[in-house]
Design a protein around this motif. Structure first.
Motif, short mmCIF file in Angstrom:
data_model
loop_
_atom_site.label_atom_id
_atom_site.label_comp_id
_atom_site.label_asym_id
_atom_site.label_seq_id
_atom_site.Cartn_x
_atom_site.Cartn_y
_atom_site.Cartn_z
N PRO A 131 -1.00 2.50 -10.28
CA PRO A 131 -2.16 1.82 -10.94
C PRO A 131 -1.33 0.95 -11.38
O PRO A 131 -1.23 -0.24 -11.17
CB PRO A 131 -3.38 2.45 -11.14
N ALA A 132 -1.09 1.44 -12.94
CA ALA A 132 -0.64 0.82 -13.67
C ALA A 132 0.52 -0.17 -13.55
O ALA A 132 1.17 -0.64 -14.10
CB ALA A 132 0.01 1.88 -14.76
N VAL A 133 1.63 1.06 -12.74
CA VAL A 133 3.35 0.86 -12.78
C VAL A 133 2.97 -0.59 -11.55
O VAL A 133 3.69 -1.50 -11.83
CB VAL A 133 3.92 1.62 -12.03
N PHE A 134 1.79 -0.40 -10.92
CA PHE A 134 1.88 -1.83 -10.06
C PHE A 134 1.33 -3.13 -10.94
O PHE A 134 2.24 -4.21 -10.23
CB PHE A 134 0.59 -1.55 -9.30
N VAL A 139 -5.28 -4.54 -7.97
CA VAL A 139 -4.94 -3.21 -8.35
C VAL A 139 -6.03 -2.65 -8.15
O VAL A 139 -6.85 -2.24 -8.45
CB VAL A 139 -3.50 -3.00 -9.27
N ARG A 140 -5.92 -1.62 -6.69
CA ARG A 140 -7.20 -0.73 -6.31
C ARG A 140 -6.15 0.62 -5.92
O ARG A 140 -4.93 0.21 -5.27
CB ARG A 140 -7.53 -1.12 -4.77
N SER A 141 -7.53 1.94 -6.07
CA SER A 141 -7.24 2.92 -6.09
C SER A 141 -8.13 3.80 -5.12
O SER A 141 -9.47 3.07 -5.98
CB SER A 141 -6.50 3.51 -7.11
N GLY A 142 -7.90 4.54 -4.51
CA GLY A 142 -9.05 4.84 -4.12
C GLY A 142 -8.82 6.60 -3.65
O GLY A 142 -6.78 6.91 -3.18
N THR A 143 -9.53 7.77 -3.64
CA THR A 143 -8.58 9.45 -3.05
C THR A 143 -9.49 10.08 -1.91
O THR A 143 -10.96 9.42 -2.31
CB THR A 143 -8.16 9.63 -4.45
N THR A 144 -8.68 10.34 -0.90
CA THR A 144 -9.59 11.57 0.23
C THR A 144 -9.25 12.44 -0.56
O THR A 144 -7.79 13.45 -0.95
CB THR A 144 -8.71 10.78 1.11
N LEU A 154 0.70 -1.26 -0.16
CA LEU A 154 -0.33 -0.22 -0.60
C LEU A 154 0.56 1.13 -0.17
O LEU A 154 1.56 1.48 0.80
CB LEU A 154 -0.77 0.24 1.47
N ILE A 155 0.67 2.14 -1.19
CA ILE A 155 1.24 3.06 -1.17
C ILE A 155 0.18 4.25 -0.52
O ILE A 155 -0.81 4.32 -1.00
CB ILE A 155 2.32 3.57 -1.88
N GLY A 156 0.60 5.82 -0.06
CA GLY A 156 -0.64 6.42 -0.14
C GLY A 156 0.54 8.28 -0.87
O GLY A 156 1.59 8.49 -0.21
N GLU A 157 0.45 8.76 -1.47
CA GLU A 157 0.73 9.86 -2.39
C GLU A 157 -0.27 11.01 -1.77
O GLU A 157 -0.91 10.87 -3.10
CB GLU A 157 1.34 9.81 -3.77
N PHE A 158 0.08 12.33 -2.40
CA PHE A 158 -0.36 13.52 -2.72
C PHE A 158 -0.64 13.91 -4.21
O PHE A 158 0.65 13.40 -5.43
CB PHE A 158 -0.16 14.80 -1.99
#
Length: 264
Positions: free
Chosen positions: A180-183, A191-196, A131-135
């Motif tokens: 996600p594509a790099v993963f 592979v999943r992605s979510g935004t806060t 899991l990674i998190g980035e701005f």
């Protein structure tokens, strides 16, 4: 974190304020994403670029063992199930393998981010989760409310200088969308992605985070068109509860190592 990319300094007088604001702002969504990856009891976890260790400590309360790494790990507290190591994910392969690898606000800052990602993937056990998190890039309409037009203009100019400063040090605000594509290219599955996203009020965690960065980035901000008077006024504006800005979107991306890796 690799100092060639990461612009902030764990030895700075502002480091504690910076870490506290990050924890207040991002620990909630980070814990939610980690929980969604499944039970942590009995698991072995790696926290990359752990900063002050707020997530490493949270994991240690739930997991069998946590290894927290950072190039400047002096702010990470002790815990019976927490091992602290001085490491740089760009050049040091973490020892051993893990059920969970987590890194927050790491890869987007590193010019050699895909090399670091390969090391994180290589540290996963079969079926383990990364899991990674980035701005992501801030909204073009940054200022939502300000006490007067001059303050709104000041904050807009500050944001441009802030982004230019970090970009010059290697920050890629588009990395979160490409991750996600790099993963998937790295062989990760599910592979999943979510935004806060949300608004930051003056004096709140997001604005405190920006304010803590100003003394650390001062020389570069001046080179990108700000003045000392501008920076003093910006810090005051970021303390003002009448100020509301659109916060930086926080993107989290996860993936899993295959249960049965193919032949090397």
């Amino acid at each position: 974190m690799n100092t060639q990319g990461y612009a902030f300094d764990n030895a700075s007088d502002q480091a504690t304020v910076h870490h506290d604001a990050l924890a207040d702002l991002l620990d909630g969504p980070t814990r939610d994403a980690l929980t969604e990856l499944g039970g942590l009891t009995g698991r072995r976890c790696l926290e990359v670029a752990a900063g002050a260790g707020s997530i490493a400590l949270w994991l240690a309360d739930r997991a069998a063992e946590v290894v927290a790494t950072d190039i400047a790990p002096q702010h990470i507290p002790a815990h019976p199930r927490l091992v602290v190591r001085r490491e740089d994910i760009v050049t040091d392969q973490p020892a051993g393998t893990f059920d969970l690898v987590h890194g927050r606000l790491v890869l987007g800052h590193l010019p050699r981010r895909e090399e670091a990602l390969r090391r994180m993937v290589a540290a996963l056990r079969p079926g383990g989760a990364l899991l990674i998190g980035e701005f992501a890039h801030p909204s073009a309409d940054f200022v939502v409310d300000a006490p007067d037009p001059a303050t709104a203009d000041l904050l807009i100019r500050y944001l441009a200088a802030h982004v230019a400063t970090l970009t010059a040090r290697g920050l890629d605000t588009g990395w979160a969308q490409r991750a996600p594509a790099v993963f998937a290219d790295a062989g990760l599955t599910d592979v999943r992605s979510g935004t806060t996203a949300g608004r930051w009020r003056g004096g709140g965690p997001g604005c405190r985070l920006l304010r803590a960065g100003i003394p650390q980035l001062r020389a570069a901000l001046l080179s990108h068109g700000m003045t000392d008077a501008d920076l003093t006024a910006t810090m005051a504006a970021l303390d003002d509860p009448r100020v509301v800005v659109n916060g930086f979107p926080f993107v989290q991306v996860s993936g899993r190592a295959p249960d049965h890796p193919g032949p090397a």
